[in-house]
Design an enzyme around this catalytic site. Structure first.
Site, PDB file in Angstrom:
ATOM      1  N   ASP A  48      -1.375   7.709  34.906  1.00 44.10           N
ATOM      2  CA  ASP A  48      -0.036   8.191  35.267  1.00 44.10           C
ATOM      3  C   ASP A  48       0.151   9.639  34.813  1.00 44.10           C
ATOM      4  OD1 ASP A  48       2.509   8.067  36.251  1.00 44.10           O
ATOM      5  OD2 ASP A  48       3.342   6.985  34.545  1.00 44.10           O
ATOM      6  N   TRP A  57       2.211  16.715  35.539  1.00 42.90           N
ATOM      7  CA  TRP A  57       1.250  17.753  35.114  1.00 42.90           C
ATOM      8  C   TRP A  57       1.353  18.966  36.046  1.00 42.90           C
ATOM      9  CZ3 TRP A  57      -2.823  20.344  37.329  1.00 42.90           C
ATOM     10  CH2 TRP A  57      -3.718  20.985  36.462  1.00 42.90           C
ATOM     11  N   ARG A 111       2.582  18.655  43.678  1.00 43.76           N
ATOM     12  CA  ARG A 111       2.112  17.416  43.050  1.00 43.76           C
ATOM     13  C   ARG A 111       0.649  17.125  43.382  1.00 43.76           C
ATOM     14  NH1 ARG A 111       5.478  13.616  41.287  1.00 43.76           N
ATOM     15  NH2 ARG A 111       4.128  11.994  42.110  1.00 43.76           N
ATOM     16  N   GLU A 168       3.829  -0.245  45.623  1.00 41.22           N
ATOM     17  CA  GLU A 168       5.090   0.517  45.586  1.00 41.22           C
ATOM     18  C   GLU A 168       4.868   1.995  45.946  1.00 41.22           C
ATOM     19  OE1 GLU A 168       4.052  -1.461  42.983  1.00 41.22           O
ATOM     20  OE2 GLU A 168       5.338  -3.151  43.552  1.00 41.22           O
ATOM     21  N   ASN A 169       3.639   2.486  45.847  1.00 39.84           N
ATOM     22  CA  ASN A 169       3.371   3.915  46.097  1.00 39.84           C
ATOM     23  C   ASN A 169       3.602   4.332  47.556  1.00 39.84           C
ATOM     24  OD1 ASN A 169       0.711   4.245  43.620  1.00 39.84           O
ATOM     25  ND2 ASN A 169       2.889   4.714  43.468  1.00 39.84           N
ATOM     26  N   SER A 188       3.919  -1.932  34.789  1.00 40.39           N
ATOM     27  CA  SER A 188       4.026  -1.561  36.209  1.00 40.39           C
ATOM     28  C   SER A 188       3.260  -2.472  37.164  1.00 40.39           C
ATOM     29  CB  SER A 188       3.556  -0.103  36.395  1.00 40.39           C
ATOM     30  OG  SER A 188       4.447   0.758  35.740  1.00 40.39           O
ATOM     31  N   HIS A 228      -3.025  15.544  41.533  1.00 40.90           N
ATOM     32  CA  HIS A 228      -3.923  14.469  41.982  1.00 40.90           C
ATOM     33  C   HIS A 228      -5.366  14.969  42.060  1.00 40.90           C
ATOM     34  CE1 HIS A 228      -0.551  11.926  42.549  1.00 40.90           C
ATOM     35  NE2 HIS A 228      -0.093  12.492  43.643  1.00 40.90           N
ATOM     36  N   ARG A 243       5.419   0.707  30.059  1.00 38.35           N
ATOM     37  CA  ARG A 243       5.528  -0.331  31.093  1.00 38.35           C
ATOM     38  C   ARG A 243       4.136  -0.757  31.537  1.00 38.35           C
ATOM     39  NH1 ARG A 243       9.511   3.318  33.129  1.00 38.35           N
ATOM     40  NH2 ARG A 243       8.062   4.469  34.443  1.00 38.35           N
ATOM     41  N   SER A 300      -0.519   1.814  44.106  1.00 41.77           N
ATOM     42  CA  SER A 300       0.163   0.519  44.023  1.00 41.77           C
ATOM     43  C   SER A 300       0.866   0.207  45.340  1.00 41.77           C
ATOM     44  CB  SER A 300       1.189   0.545  42.885  1.00 41.77           C
ATOM     45  OG  SER A 300       2.294   1.345  43.271  1.00 41.77           O
TER      46      SER A 300
HETATM   47  C1  FPP Z   1      -0.191   8.901  38.960  1.00 45.11           C
HETATM   48  O1  FPP Z   1       0.391  10.138  38.940  1.00 45.11           O
HETATM   49  C2  FPP Z   1      -1.378   8.746  39.767  1.00 45.11           C
HETATM   50  C3  FPP Z   1      -1.464   8.113  40.990  1.00 45.11           C
HETATM   51  C4  FPP Z   1      -0.363   7.671  41.825  1.00 45.11           C
HETATM   52  C5  FPP Z   1      -2.752   7.779  41.548  1.00 45.11           C
HETATM   53  C6  FPP Z   1      -3.595   8.941  41.911  1.00 45.11           C
HETATM   54  C7  FPP Z   1      -4.860   8.789  41.224  1.00 45.11           C
HETATM   55  C8  FPP Z   1      -5.831   9.672  41.310  1.00 45.11           C
HETATM   56  C9  FPP Z   1      -5.685  10.909  42.116  1.00 45.11           C
HETATM   57  C10 FPP Z   1      -7.112   9.388  40.669  1.00 45.11           C
HETATM   58  C11 FPP Z   1      -8.089   8.967  41.743  1.00 45.11           C
HETATM   59  C12 FPP Z   1      -8.886   7.817  41.395  1.00 45.11           C
HETATM   60  C13 FPP Z   1     -10.097   7.546  41.941  1.00 45.11           C
HETATM   61  C14 FPP Z   1     -10.714   6.253  41.701  1.00 45.11           C
HETATM   62  C15 FPP Z   1     -10.818   8.516  42.749  1.00 45.11           C
HETATM   63  P1  FPP Z   1       1.888  10.237  39.434  1.00 45.11           P
HETATM   64  O2  FPP Z   1       1.889  10.892  40.746  1.00 45.11           O
HETATM   65  O3  FPP Z   1       2.519   8.888  39.366  1.00 45.11           O
HETATM   66  O4  FPP Z   1       2.502  11.172  38.337  1.00 45.11           O
HETATM   67  P2  FPP Z   1       4.019  11.274  37.902  1.00 45.11           P
HETATM   68  O5  FPP Z   1       4.380   9.950  37.278  1.00 45.11           O
HETATM   69  O6  FPP Z   1       4.005  12.388  36.920  1.00 45.11           O
HETATM   70  O7  FPP Z   1       4.826  11.566  39.129  1.00 45.11           O
END
Ligand code: FPP
Length: 265
Positions: free
Chosen positions: A35, A40, A48, A82-83, A211, A52, A209, A80
């Site tokens: 997370d 960041w 954003r 939810e994403n 989540s 990633h 959490r 997820s």
């Molecule tokens: C959380 O940051 C991260 C994600 C939603 C997933 C993205 C994961 C990656 C890019 C790593 C990739 C993994 C593999 C296996 C190649 P966020 O966007 O929720 O951050 P925030 O909570 O600060 O908004």
């Protein structure tokens, strides 16, 4: 010293952490909620998606570290259920990033004897993503080293619903009127069937959490929550989490230290 041969440490911190970690008492399964990519990036006035991009590099580093330490299984929460609520452009970018990652890293994953597994509702993923994942799973299916489990379109409650429905289907199909489920039945019908439950659950960026992640499987996991945002979760920070795990006493509801009933002192 043996540890230093396994991983060439970058800094003094890493070297001494590697000296301290007991390679015989590593978790059998590490699960990570990655997370903080967005925060960041925002802190740096970047979009954003820049977070990633760095997040993928950190994921790669975590995979390499766990594989070299011979941790049997690593699960990463990549997307997820939810994403999907995120802006379409960000969702599309994450899907593209995953395909890019697979294209670029698959040869090295395979060469390192890592077996790639995906958990989540695969059928709801865009066709291109699903096909790439299926090909990657096929290619690595005979590998005997670390299991790299990527949770994609994953939700813990949805996983339990799918498990219960799979059990009900089997019961109906075979007319098993007297059938009763036990914990083993449920474990065997989860997406993670055959994997050990996580011993250690790491979550970055400070949120307290779980989540909707691996709800059944983390019943006895040690939780490690760090304020570091995922793109800042360096190898040193991962080693710190592993060392912290080794310093805990795990009791599984008993008293620990061999003090349970029926155990002599
Ligand atoms: C959380 O940051 C991260 C994600 C939603 C997933 C993205 C994961 C990656 C890019 C790593 C990739 C993994 C593999 C296996 C190649 P966020 O966007 O929720 O951050 P925030 O909570 O600060 O908004």
């Amino acid at each position: 010293m043996k540890a230093i041969e396994l991983i060439k440490p970058a800094g003094r911190g890493e070297a001494s952490l590697l000296e301290e970690i007991d390679l015989n008492r590593l978790p059998r399964h590490v699960a990570i909620i990655m997370d903080g990519n967005g925060r960041w990036a925002q802190k740096r006035h970047l979009p954003r998606i820049a977070g990633h991009r760095v997040g993928v590099k950190i994921a790669r580093q975590a995979i390499e570290t766990c594989a070299r330490l011979k941790i049997p299984a690593l699960t990463l929460y990549a997307f997820s259920l939810e994403n999907w609520r995120r802006p379409q452009a960000e969702v599309d970018f994450l899907m593209r990033l995953l395909r890019e990652y697979l294209k670029k890293e698959l040869p090295s994953i395979n060469k390192n004897n890592i077996r790639l597994l995906m958990i989540g509702r695969m059928e709801q993923l865009p066709e291109g993503v699903r096909k790439d994942i299926e090909a990657a799973m096929r290619l690595t299916s005979k590998n005997t080293g670390m299991k790299l489990v990527v949770a994609l379109n994953y939700g813990g409650r949805a996983e339990l619903v799918d498990a219960f429905n799979a059990i009900l289907d089997r019961v109906r199909l075979n007319g098993l009127l007297a059938f009763r489920a036990d914990e083993e039945t449920i474990s065997q019908n989860l997406y993670t069937a055959g994997l050990p439950d996580p011993d250690l659950l790491i979550r970055t960026s400070g949120e307290m959490r779980v989540s909707n992640f691996l709800l059944w499987q983390i019943a006895y996991a040690e939780l490690y929550i760090t304020d570091a945002l995922w793109p800042d979760f360096s190898r040193e920070k991962l080693l710190e989490a592993l060392l912290n795990y080794q310093q805990r006493e795990r009791r599984y509801g008993g008293l620990g230290n061999g003090r349970e009933r029926g155990k002599s002192d």
